[in-house]
Design an enzyme around this catalytic site. Structure first.
Site, PDB file in Angstrom:
ATOM      1  N   ASP A 285      37.393  31.955  38.975  1.00  0.00           N
ATOM      2  CA  ASP A 285      36.737  32.278  40.354  1.00  0.00           C
ATOM      3  C   ASP A 285      36.237  30.955  40.917  1.00  0.00           C
ATOM      4  O   ASP A 285      35.722  30.221  40.374  1.00  0.00           O
ATOM      5  CB  ASP A 285      35.567  32.863  39.959  1.00  0.00           C
ATOM      6  CG  ASP A 285      36.088  34.478  39.472  1.00  0.00           C
ATOM      7  OD1 ASP A 285      36.170  35.583  40.443  1.00  0.00           O
ATOM      8  OD2 ASP A 285      36.128  34.768  38.183  1.00  0.00           O
TER       9      ASP A 285
ATOM     10  N   ASN B  12      42.580  33.968  40.477  1.00  0.00           N
ATOM     11  CA  ASN B  12      43.522  34.226  39.419  1.00  0.00           C
ATOM     12  C   ASN B  12      44.248  32.904  38.978  1.00  0.00           C
ATOM     13  O   ASN B  12      45.344  33.050  38.618  1.00  0.00           O
ATOM     14  CB  ASN B  12      44.427  35.164  39.859  1.00  0.00           C
ATOM     15  CG  ASN B  12      43.621  36.583  39.590  1.00  0.00           C
ATOM     16  OD1 ASN B  12      43.052  36.819  38.382  1.00  0.00           O
ATOM     17  ND2 ASN B  12      43.758  37.573  40.194  1.00  0.00           N
TER      18      ASN B  12
ATOM     19  N   ASP C 170      38.205  35.530  43.532  1.00  0.00           N
ATOM     20  CA  ASP C 170      39.072  35.610  42.568  1.00  0.00           C
ATOM     21  C   ASP C 170      40.156  34.885  42.659  1.00  0.00           C
ATOM     22  O   ASP C 170      41.129  35.648  43.334  1.00  0.00           O
ATOM     23  CB  ASP C 170      39.103  36.964  41.952  1.00  0.00           C
ATOM     24  CG  ASP C 170      39.872  37.068  40.632  1.00  0.00           C
ATOM     25  OD1 ASP C 170      40.334  36.044  40.087  1.00  0.00           O
ATOM     26  OD2 ASP C 170      39.806  38.179  40.123  1.00  0.00           O
TER      27      ASP C 170
ATOM     28  N   ASP D 234      34.432  42.222  34.124  1.00  0.00           N
ATOM     29  CA  ASP D 234      34.656  41.143  33.138  1.00  0.00           C
ATOM     30  C   ASP D 234      34.694  39.655  34.100  1.00  0.00           C
ATOM     31  O   ASP D 234      34.734  38.875  33.283  1.00  0.00           O
ATOM     32  CB  ASP D 234      36.010  41.456  33.017  1.00  0.00           C
ATOM     33  CG  ASP D 234      37.026  42.043  34.142  1.00  0.00           C
ATOM     34  OD1 ASP D 234      36.425  42.270  35.317  1.00  0.00           O
ATOM     35  OD2 ASP D 234      38.231  41.964  34.063  1.00  0.00           O
ATOM     36  N   HIS D 235      34.091  39.644  35.085  1.00  0.00           N
ATOM     37  CA  HIS D 235      33.852  38.378  35.999  1.00  0.00           C
ATOM     38  C   HIS D 235      32.293  38.022  35.939  1.00  0.00           C
ATOM     39  O   HIS D 235      31.613  39.267  36.338  1.00  0.00           O
ATOM     40  CB  HIS D 235      34.386  38.275  37.147  1.00  0.00           C
ATOM     41  CG  HIS D 235      35.741  38.335  37.320  1.00  0.00           C
ATOM     42  ND1 HIS D 235      36.737  37.318  37.692  1.00  0.00           N
ATOM     43  CD2 HIS D 235      36.715  39.455  36.824  1.00  0.00           C
ATOM     44  CE1 HIS D 235      37.998  37.624  37.852  1.00  0.00           C
ATOM     45  NE2 HIS D 235      37.863  38.960  37.299  1.00  0.00           N
TER      46      HIS D 235
ATOM     47  N   GLU E 115      37.592  43.420  44.251  1.00  0.00           N
ATOM     48  CA  GLU E 115      37.877  44.342  43.460  1.00  0.00           C
ATOM     49  C   GLU E 115      36.917  45.533  43.476  1.00  0.00           C
ATOM     50  O   GLU E 115      36.342  46.259  42.758  1.00  0.00           O
ATOM     51  CB  GLU E 115      37.941  44.068  41.863  1.00  0.00           C
ATOM     52  CG  GLU E 115      39.574  43.489  41.708  1.00  0.00           C
ATOM     53  CD  GLU E 115      39.940  44.022  40.384  1.00  0.00           C
ATOM     54  OE1 GLU E 115      40.685  44.694  39.985  1.00  0.00           O
ATOM     55  OE2 GLU E 115      39.667  42.985  39.546  1.00  0.00           O
TER      56      GLU E 115
ATOM     57  N   ASN F 209      33.645  39.154  41.437  1.00  0.00           N
ATOM     58  CA  ASN F 209      34.679  40.229  41.367  1.00  0.00           C
ATOM     59  C   ASN F 209      34.035  41.215  40.417  1.00  0.00           C
ATOM     60  O   ASN F 209      33.961  41.061  39.323  1.00  0.00           O
ATOM     61  CB  ASN F 209      35.949  39.773  40.443  1.00  0.00           C
ATOM     62  CG  ASN F 209      36.692  40.862  40.230  1.00  0.00           C
ATOM     63  OD1 ASN F 209      36.498  42.041  39.897  1.00  0.00           O
ATOM     64  ND2 ASN F 209      38.179  40.563  40.400  1.00  0.00           N
TER      65      ASN F 209
END
Length: 259
Positions: free
Chosen positions: A217, A149, A147, A250-251, A37, A10
């Site tokens: 993930d 989530n 991802d 952020d991943h 994303e 991501n």
DNA sequence: ATGGTTGGTCGCCAA
């Protein structure tokens, strides 16, 4: 097909992190790079930044967006999933390489358990499960990455007490993931190592430096994929500020190696 | 750890 390296990342805007994506390719040389994303419409996908790679893209402006960059040209491609409750959101793209299907997924975040988006998350995962059931066979090699989530268990949460009942960590979400896996999918990261590394750190509050992490993930594979599994690793350095360039996603990327 | 960071865009919008 011989040894294959598939990466799921991501990237939180491909255009904001083009240099990082290129450096990552040079560092890890994946055969298949699955991005989530990307936040870029297909017509604006920066394919010139990846010479020699085949882009399979399903994106949109501002939000969501998935893309598969591969050394080989896919033999078959799918964009979106049938019965998607939010088809205007670009969250799934799939490519077949010989007999291996790679599904690149950006599962609905869900925001909070009491939000409308949480119900959409359930419906989206239901549509994904129905798609697997109707169009794929667990006896064939199918690899789902992305991802999700969802943290599969409390071992995938840095502080389970603090996250109890929160988004990504509810029993409902874990149940939806378990139903998906019940079709015939193994958590490949767990198969590869006893304590899988986490993959996500919030941008806020210095979460990365403090170790406030989740494993959301995932790489899920049917038995023929699980039988070929060589290794699963997380490129944690990619999450560090200034390790490669400023401004990490952020991943961190999840690297899946198959024999 | 219940605040506040990031990206894309100008929606306090989504994560």
């Amino acid at each position: 097909m011989g040894a294959v390296r598939v990466v799921s990342w991501n990237i939180n805007s491909l255009r904001a992190r083009l240099g990082r994506a290129q450096a990552f390719m040079a560092r890890h040389d994946p055969d298949v790079l699955c991005l989530q994303e990307t936040k870029v419409p297909d017509a604006e996908f920066p394919q010139l930044a990846f010479p020699g790679l085949h882009p399979t893209v399903h994106g949109q402006k501002t939000y969501n967006g998935v893309a598969i960059l591969s050394k080989e040209r896919p033999d078959e491609v799918r964009k979106g999933i049938p019965g998607d409750p939010v088809p205007e959101q670009t969250r799934a793209v799939a490519a077949r390489f010989d007999d291996l299907w790679v599904l690149d997924l950006y599962v609905v975040n869900g925001q909070a358990p009491d939000s409308d988006k949480f119900a959409i998350k359930e419906r989206w995962l239901g549509a994904l499960r129905d798609w697997l059931t109707t169009e794929f066979d667990p006896k064939d090699p199918v690899l789902l990455v992305g991802d999700f989530n969802i943290t599969p268990s409390d071992a995938d949460v840095h502080d389970p007490a603090r996250w109890a009942g929160k988004i990504h960590c509810t029993p409902e979400e874990r149940g939806w993931l378990a139903e998906l896996q019940a079709w015939g999918l193994t958590d490949l990261h767990k198969q590869a190592v006893p304590e899988p590394e986490h993959t996500w750190w919030d941008y806020r509050m210095g979460a990365f430096a403090r170790g406030w992490s989740l494993r959301i993930d995932l790489a899920l594979g049917t038995a023929p994929v699980a039988d070929r599994l060589a290794a699963v690793t997380v490129d944690r350095d990619e999450r560090k500020q200034g390790e490669h360039e400023e401004k990490p996603s952020d991943h961190a990327p999840l690297i899946v190696d198959l024999h």
